[in-house]
Motif scaffolding. Structure first.
Motif, PDB file in Angstrom:
ATOM      1  N   VAL A  33       0.808  -1.231   0.000  1.00 28.99           N
ATOM      2  CA  VAL A  33       0.000   0.000   0.000  1.00 28.99           C
ATOM      3  C   VAL A  33       0.839   1.278   0.000  1.00 28.99           C
ATOM      4  O   VAL A  33       0.290   2.369  -0.160  1.00 28.99           O
ATOM      5  N   GLU A  34       2.136   1.144   0.201  1.00 31.40           N
ATOM      6  CA  GLU A  34       2.989   2.337   0.275  1.00 31.40           C
ATOM      7  C   GLU A  34       4.320   2.062  -0.392  1.00 31.40           C
ATOM      8  O   GLU A  34       4.813   0.915  -0.343  1.00 31.40           O
ATOM      9  N   LEU A  79       2.389  -1.376  -6.994  1.00 30.20           N
ATOM     10  CA  LEU A  79       1.281  -0.496  -6.602  1.00 30.20           C
ATOM     11  C   LEU A  79       0.313  -0.202  -7.745  1.00 30.20           C
ATOM     12  O   LEU A  79      -0.784   0.314  -7.515  1.00 30.20           O
ATOM     13  N   GLY A  80       0.705  -0.487  -8.975  1.00 31.02           N
ATOM     14  CA  GLY A  80      -0.203  -0.300 -10.113  1.00 31.02           C
ATOM     15  C   GLY A  80      -0.060   1.070 -10.741  1.00 31.02           C
ATOM     16  O   GLY A  80       0.738   1.907 -10.309  1.00 31.02           O
ATOM     17  N   PRO A  81      -0.842   1.316 -11.812  1.00 29.85           N
ATOM     18  CA  PRO A  81      -0.767   2.603 -12.510  1.00 29.85           C
ATOM     19  C   PRO A  81      -1.167   3.757 -11.610  1.00 29.85           C
ATOM     20  O   PRO A  81      -1.798   3.565 -10.567  1.00 29.85           O
ATOM     21  N   GLN A 114      -3.755   3.249  -8.675  1.00 35.34           N
ATOM     22  CA  GLN A 114      -5.121   2.815  -8.970  1.00 35.34           C
ATOM     23  C   GLN A 114      -5.726   1.976  -7.843  1.00 35.34           C
ATOM     24  O   GLN A 114      -6.897   2.101  -7.534  1.00 35.34           O
ATOM     25  N   GLY A 115      -4.882   1.155  -7.204  1.00 31.93           N
ATOM     26  CA  GLY A 115      -5.397   0.302  -6.127  1.00 31.93           C
ATOM     27  C   GLY A 115      -5.587   1.045  -4.811  1.00 31.93           C
ATOM     28  O   GLY A 115      -5.981   0.446  -3.816  1.00 31.93           O
ATOM     29  N   GLY A 116      -5.254   2.334  -4.764  1.00 33.78           N
ATOM     30  CA  GLY A 116      -5.425   3.116  -3.545  1.00 33.78           C
ATOM     31  C   GLY A 116      -4.125   3.390  -2.803  1.00 33.78           C
ATOM     32  O   GLY A 116      -4.078   4.259  -1.926  1.00 33.78           O
ATOM     33  N   GLY A 117      -3.066   2.651  -3.123  1.00 37.82           N
ATOM     34  CA  GLY A 117      -1.772   2.884  -2.473  1.00 37.82           C
ATOM     35  C   GLY A 117      -1.176   4.225  -2.878  1.00 37.82           C
ATOM     36  O   GLY A 117      -1.563   4.817  -3.892  1.00 37.82           O
ATOM     37  N   ILE A 118      -0.244   4.696  -2.032  1.00 36.35           N
ATOM     38  CA  ILE A 118       0.401   5.991  -2.290  1.00 36.35           C
ATOM     39  C   ILE A 118       1.914   5.787  -2.279  1.00 36.35           C
ATOM     40  O   ILE A 118       2.440   5.086  -1.407  1.00 36.35           O
ATOM     41  N   SER A 119       2.613   6.403  -3.218  1.00 34.04           N
ATOM     42  CA  SER A 119       4.077   6.394  -3.144  1.00 34.04           C
ATOM     43  C   SER A 119       4.610   7.818  -3.081  1.00 34.04           C
ATOM     44  O   SER A 119       3.969   8.762  -3.548  1.00 34.04           O
ATOM     45  N   THR A 120       5.770   7.946  -2.451  1.00 36.52           N
ATOM     46  CA  THR A 120       6.426   9.235  -2.225  1.00 36.52           C
ATOM     47  C   THR A 120       7.795   9.184  -2.893  1.00 36.52           C
ATOM     48  O   THR A 120       8.599   8.304  -2.560  1.00 36.52           O
TER      49      THR A 120
END
Ligand SMILES: NC(=O)c1ccc[n+]([C@@H]2O[C@H](COP(=O)([O-])OP(=O)(O)OC[C@H]3O[C@@H](n4cnc5c(N)ncnc54)[C@H](OP(=O)(O)O)[C@@H]3O)[C@@H](O)[C@H]2O)c1
Length: 305
Positions: free
Chosen positions: A140-141, A184-186, A207-213
């Protein structure tokens, strides 16, 4: 596969030319550069011919490899695809979404093979790591710090005009986005802020709701340089392993995939469609930096690897 190389700069010398020359299924036909003497010198090292005309080299080959600034690469790639040539492009595919989408459309219409050279993604150790992490799922992250300097003495990339203007986001950003996408997807939404020098801090909603920084720069004080990436989720926290730096070997893997795809094999995961999505993400980050707003990105309607 008969190949023409476009570009005579540091990356053409360090990666593209030696990889083309070393690949068993490649005939390295010619080199184009805006500087004819540089093209003749690089071509001569590998027994290839120097070309002063872009279209003449496109006409003589089955595929092109490009090691040029993104705004120079894009129109050459589009001409080559429209002429039915397979594409080995470097990242980023283009600076504009319109150009990247036009290249992807030309490739799709003619059923051509394409690969974009997100270097680390072609390193077998990283491919294994991402495949194993993908099996456990639940991510998710992600946090990616891709922060260095190209302005130290002797660094071949510091002379590049476009990197001086937009290196943090557009030079190392493509690698960071390509790294987080498999788990994490598109990307569907982007927020970004610029820091000192060319620092970009970018938040991606996937797209799946995860967030990356992503923290991106090619111009930090050397003591602040670092390259780290971490994923977190139901299976815990995992750190991307330190990888060997062998661009010629990695480009060999990219060429394997391109040749196989042109022979009717599967489309490479890192093709121009993925490259165009990454251009859309980086353009959205640039817009967010300019406007101070979050920017939506259309998630592509095909699986992304
Ligand atoms: N995948 C990776 O890990 C990786 C690593 C490094 C680079 N790259 C990519 O490879 C590409 C090339 O990088 P680079 O390091 O060699 O430096 P670069 O500055 O992007 O490209 C240098 C080359 O572009 C030519 N060039 C510059 N402006 C031009 C223009 N307006 N018209 C025609 N040619 C022009 C230069 O010609 P002159 O020599 O005549 O100036 C030289 O041949 C870039 O897209 C970069 O993102 C990828």
């Amino acid at each position: 596969m008969r190949f023409g190389l476009f570009g005579t700069g540091p990356w053409a010398h360090m990666a593209h030319a030696p990889a083309l020359a070393a690949h068993k299924d490649v005939e390295f036909v010619g080199v184009w550069g805006r500087n004819e003497a540089k093209a003749a010198e690089l071509a001569g090292e590998y027994g290839a011919a120097a070309y002063s005309d872009v279209d003449a080299l496109i006409a003589d080959v089955d595929a092109i490899a490009v090691a040029l600034p993104p705004d120079v690469q894009a129109p050459i790639a589009l001409s080559a695809a429209r002429a039915g040539r397979h594409l080995l492009l470097d990242k980023p595919v283009a600076f504009t979404v319109a150009e990247a989408d036009a290249i992807a459309a030309a490739v799709a219409e003619r059923d051509l093979a394409s690969v974009v050279f997100f270097t680390r993604r072609f390193v077998p150790q990283l491919a294994d790591f991402l495949a194993r992490a993908g099996e456990s799922g639940g991510w998710v992250e992600a946090r990616v710090d891709h922060v260095g300097t190209i302005f130290d003495p002797g660094n071949p990339f510091g002379a590049s005009a476009w990197r001086r203007e937009s290196g943090g986001l557009w030079d190392v950003g493509p690698h960071a986005v390509a790294l987080v996408m498999p788990l994490l997807g598109p990307v569907v939404e982007v927020t970004a802020m610029a820091g000192p020098h060319d620092m970009s801090h970018v938040l991606l909603r996937h797209q799946g709701g995860g967030i990356s920084t992503l923290t991106l720069s090619v111009d930090v004080p050397p003591a602040a340089a670092r390259e780290e990436a971490v994923f977190a989720g139901e299976s815990g926290v995992i750190t991307v392993p330190t990888l060997p730096w062998d661009p010629v070997a990695a480009l060999g893997v990219a060429l394997d995939q391109l040749v196989a795809a042109a022979d009717g094999g599967p489309a490479p995961a890192l093709d121009v469609r993925l490259g165009a999505h990454i251009t859309a993400v980086l353009a959205a980050a640039a817009e967010s930096i300019r406007t101070g707003r979050a920017v939506r990105v259309s998630a592509p309607g095909f699986p992304l690897g």
